[in-house]
Design an enzyme around this catalytic site. Structure first.
Site, PDB file in Angstrom:
ATOM      1  N   GLU A  80      42.803  50.597  31.438  1.00 22.98           N
ATOM      2  CA  GLU A  80      41.779  50.785  32.464  1.00 22.98           C
ATOM      3  C   GLU A  80      42.387  51.360  33.745  1.00 22.98           C
ATOM      4  OE1 GLU A  80      39.557  47.160  33.043  1.00 22.98           O
ATOM      5  OE2 GLU A  80      38.733  47.910  34.940  1.00 22.98           O
ATOM      6  N   HIS A  98      32.859  35.613  39.421  1.00 32.08           N
ATOM      7  CA  HIS A  98      33.429  36.554  40.387  1.00 32.08           C
ATOM      8  C   HIS A  98      32.985  36.298  41.832  1.00 32.08           C
ATOM      9  CE1 HIS A  98      33.997  38.474  36.543  1.00 32.08           C
ATOM     10  NE2 HIS A  98      34.571  39.532  37.034  1.00 32.08           N
ATOM     11  N   CYS A 107      33.711  49.432  38.310  1.00 32.26           N
ATOM     12  CA  CYS A 107      34.823  48.945  39.129  1.00 32.26           C
ATOM     13  C   CYS A 107      35.853  50.031  39.407  1.00 32.26           C
ATOM     14  CB  CYS A 107      35.508  47.754  38.449  1.00 32.26           C
ATOM     15  SG  CYS A 107      35.975  48.074  36.748  1.00 32.26           S
ATOM     16  N   CYS A 108      36.046  50.939  38.437  1.00 29.15           N
ATOM     17  CA  CYS A 108      37.155  51.894  38.563  1.00 29.15           C
ATOM     18  C   CYS A 108      36.933  52.982  39.614  1.00 29.15           C
ATOM     19  CB  CYS A 108      37.458  52.538  37.210  1.00 29.15           C
ATOM     20  SG  CYS A 108      38.054  51.352  35.975  1.00 29.15           S
ATOM     21  N   GLY A 157      38.092  32.887  38.895  1.00 28.95           N
ATOM     22  CA  GLY A 157      38.452  33.356  37.556  1.00 28.95           C
ATOM     23  C   GLY A 157      38.985  34.774  37.564  1.00 28.95           C
ATOM     24  N   HIS A 158      38.527  35.547  38.516  1.00 23.22           N
ATOM     25  CA  HIS A 158      39.058  36.907  38.683  1.00 23.22           C
ATOM     26  C   HIS A 158      39.789  36.957  40.015  1.00 23.22           C
ATOM     27  CE1 HIS A 158      39.783  41.107  38.719  1.00 23.22           C
ATOM     28  NE2 HIS A 158      38.879  41.426  37.808  1.00 23.22           N
ATOM     29  N   GLU A 213      39.948  43.470  27.650  1.00 19.35           N
ATOM     30  CA  GLU A 213      40.360  44.388  28.713  1.00 19.35           C
ATOM     31  C   GLU A 213      41.783  44.066  29.138  1.00 19.35           C
ATOM     32  OE1 GLU A 213      36.576  45.812  30.999  1.00 19.35           O
ATOM     33  OE2 GLU A 213      36.920  43.730  31.540  1.00 19.35           O
ATOM     34  N   CYS A 220      41.617  50.742  36.709  1.00 12.33           N
ATOM     35  CA  CYS A 220      41.834  49.632  37.646  1.00 12.33           C
ATOM     36  C   CYS A 220      43.141  48.902  37.374  1.00 12.33           C
ATOM     37  CB  CYS A 220      40.705  48.603  37.535  1.00 12.33           C
ATOM     38  SG  CYS A 220      39.184  49.108  38.343  1.00 12.33           S
ATOM     39  N   HIS A 264      43.448  39.437  30.791  1.00 10.90           N
ATOM     40  CA  HIS A 264      42.774  40.571  31.409  1.00 10.90           C
ATOM     41  C   HIS A 264      43.753  41.270  32.352  1.00 10.90           C
ATOM     42  CE1 HIS A 264      39.884  42.452  34.260  1.00 10.90           C
ATOM     43  NE2 HIS A 264      39.021  42.420  33.256  1.00 10.90           N
TER      44      HIS A 264
END
Lengths: 637, 637
Positions: A333, A139, A401-402, A190-191, A317, A335, A265
């Site tokens: 999620e 990340h 994160c949310c 990757g994210h 996820e 997010c 994801h």
């Protein structure tokens, strides 16, 4: 023709969204900061304090090599989103104490930043020497992206450019490190996240290099030889030792223009498509647009909850199989729904199309804001569509994160209301609000008066200093069975005026022009495609953009025992004192009787049914009262 | 008045069970041996070969101390059950090759056994020095129990006593090690099994000490101070570092007579209750009987699948909450249903009672033998009640407890047919068969002629050399709506004759006496208690003791789209060429149409329904043809 969102400070929201934004400004923004501090995030970024070391244990190992991932790696992103939430909140409501704290955070980042522009509290303070060694899992660019978004927001809301300058320097460093030129790394994160952040940075700074870098990350994703393979080998690992097994997990399984299934994801997918949509808009890139339309079709016809939630599985996820939408175990999620709002809003950059705006509205009013309690203090990470009573809002989450994601989305809601093009303004969302913008260099303001979403009557007044010609696009939602539109009292032929779900009014607008749109707030039973086995024989209730659910506190326990006959009349009732003022739906249903069933677990006689009055509340508002069961998909019968 | 099962060699089964036993004798028995050898189990027990060391990695750790559990620890139990299956199979069908192999296994155990009688291939060959240090986790006495059962079976079937003598010596050693006397260990096994095995050993050897030891293990279980706490501390571990958190997992959370909820690991629970029922029978111990009745109520009214499957959760291989019976994710281990058959059959030791026998029959015909393919070669470990097409029979399993368990149960089915008391014989199960036994020292034989369970007509001929008075108890199943009984052509008043679900006929029986029982093979729709949320609005089909399911191969894919109206007529049809000859059920139902639904995932119009003919087959026979979906609980409507 590109439609760009209005910056947050240009739209004042009142009414429904005003209440939500006020809750974020009054509570959430401060809570986010406090929780970050409690989690020791301040210590990590402050170069004047000793490093905390690893606070949150690694939870993913990279095959037989070393420990790889801990959520602590993403702390810069939590700061980025916390800064962003604070920024929009400060615009909404002065808060010198919070502003001082955020300024201090920014000062720390300023001190932390290296000479060359590099900036990562994790790689500078916890794992020095490992910079750019594992983009797949760690990340690193994702964190940069969120700090960039925070910087843009803080600049827009407060006018302070310190973080913007810091992040521009870092973006310059990233542009020096990654790119098509010989000697630069051919990688990407990757994210996904930095792509859409760089677009924001380019738009606010006017520096097209950032746009180019965003485009590079998108173009390069999934190309062969695969960067994540090579990167793994470079650090002495076997590329096959990937915790998530397939690069579908991070949407790098093939070049983005060849992708046709929404996979992996969910949040990553939404962020990638958001970036792709931005680039498609900015470059007029139809090859991206075509891919995005395919992906949109795939998501919305096969893998989206009726609430606008997405990503059913906790394992990745993310996404599983077509039509696999379990309700009780739905990961969905917060997010991910926020990400869908991002993506949908960016699809509108390519022109008004209710296909995208309707879904943006669905996700906004349901599966995303369900993640924030009405008072702005508690959070859902997962948003199931059924609960047996054990699912409740958290104060915080091990992977936080949310909370800042829903915080920043709500606080910036104004920017989702409109799309501005050279001589057009599209109204994507309705609600009591005032927008200020310029067309052809001349200031226009637009005042919506409405109690939407509780009522569908929307009055729009256009204010200009001098007459000005532009097209006003007004969304006619697909859920609306009857709509009527007048301009200065004169009926508009909606059939003729509407295309792609938007009525277009082109005219020379003058001060005091008044548009009245009357959207019937239709109640509806929604049925799922029969391929969705979890919803077969079931029905969801909706009114306007809102999806409803039944809660134990209104209906007693054993919600699964309730059935709603297809012929039962639905009644809508405004309840000003309930949950901050909502419209409830009620109907006469039946309930399988449990108490006189007797001792057998199974028997040849069906259970007796008794009449029951059921009452449904908007899904977003659930779990704000007594804890208990909740159910969206009611049994029919 | 104790009713004891007839030893396997005294009952010849034909018809339905004859076919099943033949499949085990022809295939399963040999397959079990071969798979054990392939898994390297022979190497572990053979003292003439080098030890294999740890072949299967440890998968449970004991807190912060060492690795604790691998399924390799249970290999002696796999041998025990394999020997038992082979024993009954050899009785059914000569097989010199298999007999030679089993004799060789027994020779190895003979060589392996220590001077003091101790015998454990794991603790002698892989972890020497750790004997009796972790009864909680390591299955040491459980392994002994299965070898004892194997020894008893091999002796009964072949007359060879070598393994019986070996295991008697080991049992003597165990009795010297554990017991109430000062200086002996106050322990018992974390996985119950030895209790019921010692009862068998006591019955076959006439040595009451083994019965006493079984009783001790039962009485001692869950007493304070808790043996597993003390044992953990003795090996330097914290008792709290227990992988399964609560002693409910192994039913040692409180003394057995105080237990009132069926909890924890399902197989362990069934084995414990089986042993308790044996001891209650042998000692006339009403305090145990009362506890067992409570536990039986709890299981059968709150936690049992309609198939006789039990233990819904994979996490603890056991029980969760009342009425929690998920269908697709049902663990419902084959061994657990086999264990329920064990328990139910032993409750019948305390007298004929259809409450237990009906449930034994339910588990026998459905959730247990579903675990074995019709040809005897493939196995289910889990027995879900719904499959989307991905659940199929295995050749073997990493934890291979189920294959030999279902093998031995099927091969010994004759012993579940009858209960023999001093002057009474209870017929618990019906089916073409011949039983030989003695009453008051005089030989009697009883020949059932029937094509049960396909047809409910049962003719029973009693053959005696001289007239002999005894009571014949005949079960009248609760699922049967109409039953008629004649003795030598004379109608018996069933209402008057029946108590606890058994008709009692006391008379002096003479050669050629003929009893005719006509049980209406009722078809039924079964409904679940409305508290079972997974089955609400659904119906299961049954005919006689059989629970039915629909399979994709007969009904096409998308079984969830099928609904069965409550008024639809069910038709039963004998299909001699299907699945070895079964009765199918069919009805006209409706199917939600998927193909003309269109592109929306959700819409306000319900799906169209088309008429469909549905065909159901017995649950036990599923996944014996083309792989595909399966469903027990059909939607009503």
């Amino acid at each position: 023709l590109a439609f760009r969102p209005l910056p947050v400070p240009q739209v004042d929201v009142r009414g429904f969204w005003g209440d939500r934004v006020d809750a974020v400004a009054a509570k959430t923004a401060g809570i986010l900061y406090d929780r970050c501090v409690e989690a020791r995030m301040l210590e990590q970024i402050d170069p004047d304090r000793p490093s905390t070391g690893v606070v949150i244990p690694f939870h993913v190992s990279d095959g037989f090599t070393a420990s790889t991932v801990t959520t602590q790696m993403f702390w810069d992103s939590d700061w980025g989103k916390t800064i962003e939430t604070a920024a929009y909140s400060l615009y909404r409501r002065r808060n010198p104490d919070l502003e001082k704290k955020i300024d201090a955070v920014i000062d720390m980042y300023g001190k932390l930043q290296q000479e060359d522009g590099y900036l990562s509290s994790w790689y500078q303070r916890i794992q020095p020497g490992l910079r750019w060694t594992n983009l797949r899992d760690c990340h690193e660019l994702y964190c940069a992206g969120h700090l960039i978004e925070g910087a843009v927001a803080y600049f827009q809301a407060t006018g302070k450019r310190k973080l913007l300058d810091i992040m521009s320097r870092y973006a310059d460093h990233i542009a020096d490190t990654f790119g098509p030129e010989p000697g630069k790394r051919k990688g990407y994160c990757g994210h996904e996240e930095i792509e859409l952040a760089l677009v924001k940075l380019a738009r606010v700074t006017g520096n097209q290099e950032y746009m180019e870098l965003a485009k590079y990350f998108i173009d390069q994703r999934g190309q062969q030889p695969h960067y994540f393979d090579e990167e793994a080998r470079a650090r002495g690992a076997d590329p096959k030792d990937f915790h998530f097994k397939t690069y579908e997990y991070n949407q790098s399984h093939k070049p983005v223009r060849e992708q046709d299934k929404v996979v992996g994801h969910a949040v990553r997918a939404m962020y990638l498509y958001s970036g792709m949509a931005d680039i498609a808009t900015e470059y007029g890139d139809d090859t991206l647009k075509v891919a995005l339309e395919r992906l949109w079709d795939d998501l919305t016809t096969k893998s989206l909850y009726v609430t606008g939630g997405l990503g059913p599985s906790a394992d990745n996820e993310g996404f599983t199989n077509d039509y696999d939408l379990p309700n009780e175990t739905a990961y969905a999620e917060t997010c991910a729904s926020v990400g869908l709002v991002f993506w949908a809003s960016r699809m509108l950059g390519m022109g008004p199309n209710a296909r995208y705006a309707d879904m943006m509205e669905r996700a906004l009013y349901n599966g995303s804001i369900s993640g924030l309690s009405l008072d702005g203090s508690l959070f859902f990470y997962e948003n199931p569509l059924e609960s047996r009573g054990g699912h409740h809002r958290w104060k915080w989450h091990r992977c936080p994160c949310c909370p800042p994601n829903i915080g920043r989305m709500v606080a910036s809601i104004g920017s989702y209301f409109y799309g501005l093009a050279d001589d057009a303004l599209a109204v994507h969302l309705y609600g009591d609000s005032t927008a200020r913008f310029e067309i052809a260099g001349r200031p226009v303001s637009l005042v919506q008066t409405s109690s939407y979403p509780w009522d569908g009557a929307v009055a729009i007044e256009v204010e200009t200093e001098a007459p000005i010609a532009f097209t006003l696009y007004l969304r006619i939602p697909a859920w609306c069975r009857n709509a009527a539109l007048t301009v200065n009292g004169k009926m508009v032929d909606l059939d003729a005026a509407t295309s792609d779900g938007y009525a277009a009014i082109r005219r020379e607008w003058r001060r005091g022009d008044r548009v009245e749109l009357d959207l019937e707030m239709s109640m509806a039973r929604l049925f799922a495609n029969p391929e969705v086995r979890q919803d077969i024989g079931r029905v969801a209730l909706a009114r306007g953009p809102l999806i409803y659910c039944v809660e134990e506190t209104d209906n007693g326990g054993g919600l699964h025992r309730i059935a709603l006959p297809r012929t039962a009349r639905l009644e809508a009732r405004k309840e000003p004192n309930l949950l901050g003022g909502i419209v409830t739906l009620s109907a006469i249903g039946s309930r399988a009787e449990a108490k006189n069933w007797g001792g057998d677990l199974y028997r040849p006689e069906p259970p007796a049914a008794e009449e029951t009055k059921l009452k449904a509340v908007p899904y977003f508002a659930w779990d704000n009262r007594d804890p208990g069961e909740m159910l969206v998909w009611l049994r029919e019968g």
